[in-house]
Design a protein around this motif. Structure first.
Motif, PDB file in Angstrom:
ATOM      1  N   THR A  18       0.834  -1.200   0.000  1.00 24.91           N
ATOM      2  CA  THR A  18       0.000   0.000   0.000  1.00 24.91           C
ATOM      3  C   THR A  18       0.865   1.243   0.000  1.00 24.91           C
ATOM      4  O   THR A  18       1.510   1.559   0.983  1.00 24.91           O
ATOM      5  N   THR A  19       0.940   1.942  -1.100  1.00 29.33           N
ATOM      6  CA  THR A  19       1.689   3.187  -1.197  1.00 29.33           C
ATOM      7  C   THR A  19       0.822   4.201  -1.923  1.00 29.33           C
ATOM      8  O   THR A  19       0.507   4.033  -3.094  1.00 29.33           O
ATOM      9  N   LEU A  20       0.423   5.194  -1.193  1.00 25.93           N
ATOM     10  CA  LEU A  20      -0.506   6.177  -1.759  1.00 25.93           C
ATOM     11  C   LEU A  20       0.238   7.469  -2.042  1.00 25.93           C
ATOM     12  O   LEU A  20       0.832   8.055  -1.151  1.00 25.93           O
ATOM     13  N   HIS A  21       0.206   7.907  -3.280  1.00 24.77           N
ATOM     14  CA  HIS A  21       0.886   9.138  -3.648  1.00 24.77           C
ATOM     15  C   HIS A  21      -0.091  10.305  -3.562  1.00 24.77           C
ATOM     16  O   HIS A  21      -1.202  10.239  -4.080  1.00 24.77           O
ATOM     17  N   ILE A  34       2.952   8.406   0.844  1.00 24.14           N
ATOM     18  CA  ILE A  34       2.353   7.909   2.072  1.00 24.14           C
ATOM     19  C   ILE A  34       2.575   6.405   2.096  1.00 24.14           C
ATOM     20  O   ILE A  34       2.127   5.694   1.208  1.00 24.14           O
ATOM     21  N   LYS A  35       3.271   5.887   3.106  1.00 21.43           N
ATOM     22  CA  LYS A  35       3.629   4.478   3.140  1.00 21.43           C
ATOM     23  C   LYS A  35       3.217   3.849   4.476  1.00 21.43           C
ATOM     24  O   LYS A  35       3.255   4.497   5.504  1.00 21.43           O
ATOM     25  N   ILE A  36       2.842   2.573   4.387  1.00 25.48           N
ATOM     26  CA  ILE A  36       2.444   1.821   5.573  1.00 25.48           C
ATOM     27  C   ILE A  36       3.463   0.716   5.777  1.00 25.48           C
ATOM     28  O   ILE A  36       3.687  -0.099   4.885  1.00 25.48           O
ATOM     29  N   TYR A  37       4.079   0.680   6.939  1.00 22.63           N
ATOM     30  CA  TYR A  37       5.184  -0.231   7.199  1.00 22.63           C
ATOM     31  C   TYR A  37       4.768  -1.393   8.100  1.00 22.63           C
ATOM     32  O   TYR A  37       4.045  -1.200   9.088  1.00 22.63           O
ATOM     33  N   PRO A 255       4.950   9.038   6.676  1.00 26.15           N
ATOM     34  CA  PRO A 255       3.724   8.942   7.468  1.00 26.15           C
ATOM     35  C   PRO A 255       2.734   7.950   6.866  1.00 26.15           C
ATOM     36  O   PRO A 255       2.760   7.691   5.669  1.00 26.15           O
ATOM     37  N   PRO A 256       1.839   7.397   7.684  1.00 21.41           N
ATOM     38  CA  PRO A 256       0.887   6.406   7.188  1.00 21.41           C
ATOM     39  C   PRO A 256      -0.370   6.985   6.565  1.00 21.41           C
ATOM     40  O   PRO A 256      -1.213   6.244   6.069  1.00 21.41           O
TER      41      PRO A 256
END
Length: 325
Positions: A18-21, A34-37, A255-256
């Motif tokens: 999930t990577t939202l630009h 915006i990245k979720i780790y 940030p998520p």
């Protein structure tokens, strides 16, 4: 050598897809993604384990009030103090703990909280002897400070590490389920670990004239051995968890969520204070927090004294089952 950068940047097997630009809001640069780790679950897991351990130590003596009172030769008030000191610390140090979280952030709070938990665990172990009640109470105080520090971090942890659609889950796991799990474990384990033997009731009802009788001394030896190993296991639990705490970074590199990115800093000094002020201007929030506060206070008070209530009411043989439920 395995380092945190492997989780953040080592990619394929570790980073969520999930990577939202957010190019419209933040520009099209890669660093503004915006990245979720996956590391968010480790951060949540460490805090959750601390919360479980703190709640185990908080409620340790509530299911065995009568045995503890007899063993330490103190009044019921002082055995109950091992529980209500947690609530007293929460009320007295709530705002200093909130300031500490704002000032030093999640990572330092976790490290300090975990260290105090371990120190409190070993101090409680040092108070496992029948003449060491005040050492035990001192250790209980330290673990209460840990509970306060880390419970306060719940909402910030969710905001820093989790996307909006997972924050409710993270908050529920951290603040509610872990707390109840810790209480349940204590209610299950304390009566099993500390029995005192079959003649506990008769020994504890002896007059002061018989306090030095061989039978009582044998009971004290048996009970001392049980407290020794039980409190030792809790001290080891908090110590084993401590090294993992140092692995938690303050926040993920990116940030998520957009809302997190748009905030100047999720750990800014004014964020928690401003949120607190805004929330208490809402009458519905005030009503909700009052009702929830009454519920938490009532359940916390009852779980602290339920054993003595049931024991004195003739339901001694059912008190364990009622406590589990």
């Amino acid at each position: 050598k395995w380092v945190w950068s492997d989780i953040y940047c080592g990619c394929d097997g570790l980073m969520d897809t999930t990577t939202l630009h957010t190019s419209a809001l933040l520009g099209s640069r890669e660093e503004d993604s915006i990245k979720i780790y996956p590391a968010r679950w480790l951060a949540l897991g460490v805090y959750t384990l601390h919360e479980i351990a703190s709640n185990i130590m908080w409620i340790t003596f509530s299911p065995i009030t009568s045995i503890a009172m007899c063993y330490y030769d103190v009044t019921l008030f002082w055995i109950n103090a091992l529980s209500w000191i947690n609530m007293l610390v929460y009320v007295v140090f709530l705002f200093p703990a909130t300031w500490f979280l704002e000032r030093f952030g999640l990572r330092v709070t976790a490290i300090v909280g975990g260290s105090l938990n371990a120190a409190g665990g070993w101090l409680r172990f040092a108070g496992s002897g029948p003449d060491s009640y005040w050492i035990l109470l001192s250790g209980q105080f330290l673990t209460s400070v840990t509970y306060l520090l880390e419970t306060n971090a719940c909402s910030m942890l969710s905001a820093v590490w989790f996307p909006p659609h997972q924050r409710t889950i993270a908050t529920t796991l951290f603040a509610i389920i872990s707390a109840e799990a810790g209480v349940l474990i204590a209610l299950l384990s304390s009566p099993l670990a500390i029995t005192g033997g079959d003649n506990t009731d008769r020994i504890c009802n002896m007059t002061s004239y018989n306090m030095l009788s061989p039978e009582r001394q044998e009971w004290l030896t048996t009970t001392n051995r049980q407290f020794f190993y039980y409190l030792l296991s809790q001290a080891l639990l908090t110590t084993i968890m401590l090294p993992i705490t140092f692995l938690i970074p303050e926040a993920p590199p990116s940030p998520p969520s957009v809302s997190t990115r748009l905030g100047e800093s999720i750990t800014s000094k004014s964020l928690l204070t401003q949120s607190f002020i805004t929330a208490f201007k809402n009458k519905y929030f005030v009503a909700f927090i009052f009702v929830y506060g009454v519920f938490v206070a009532s359940s916390g008070a009852y779980v602290s004294v339920f054993q003595e209530v049931l024991h004195n009411s003739g339901y001694a043989k059912y008190q364990g089952l009622i406590g589990y439920l």
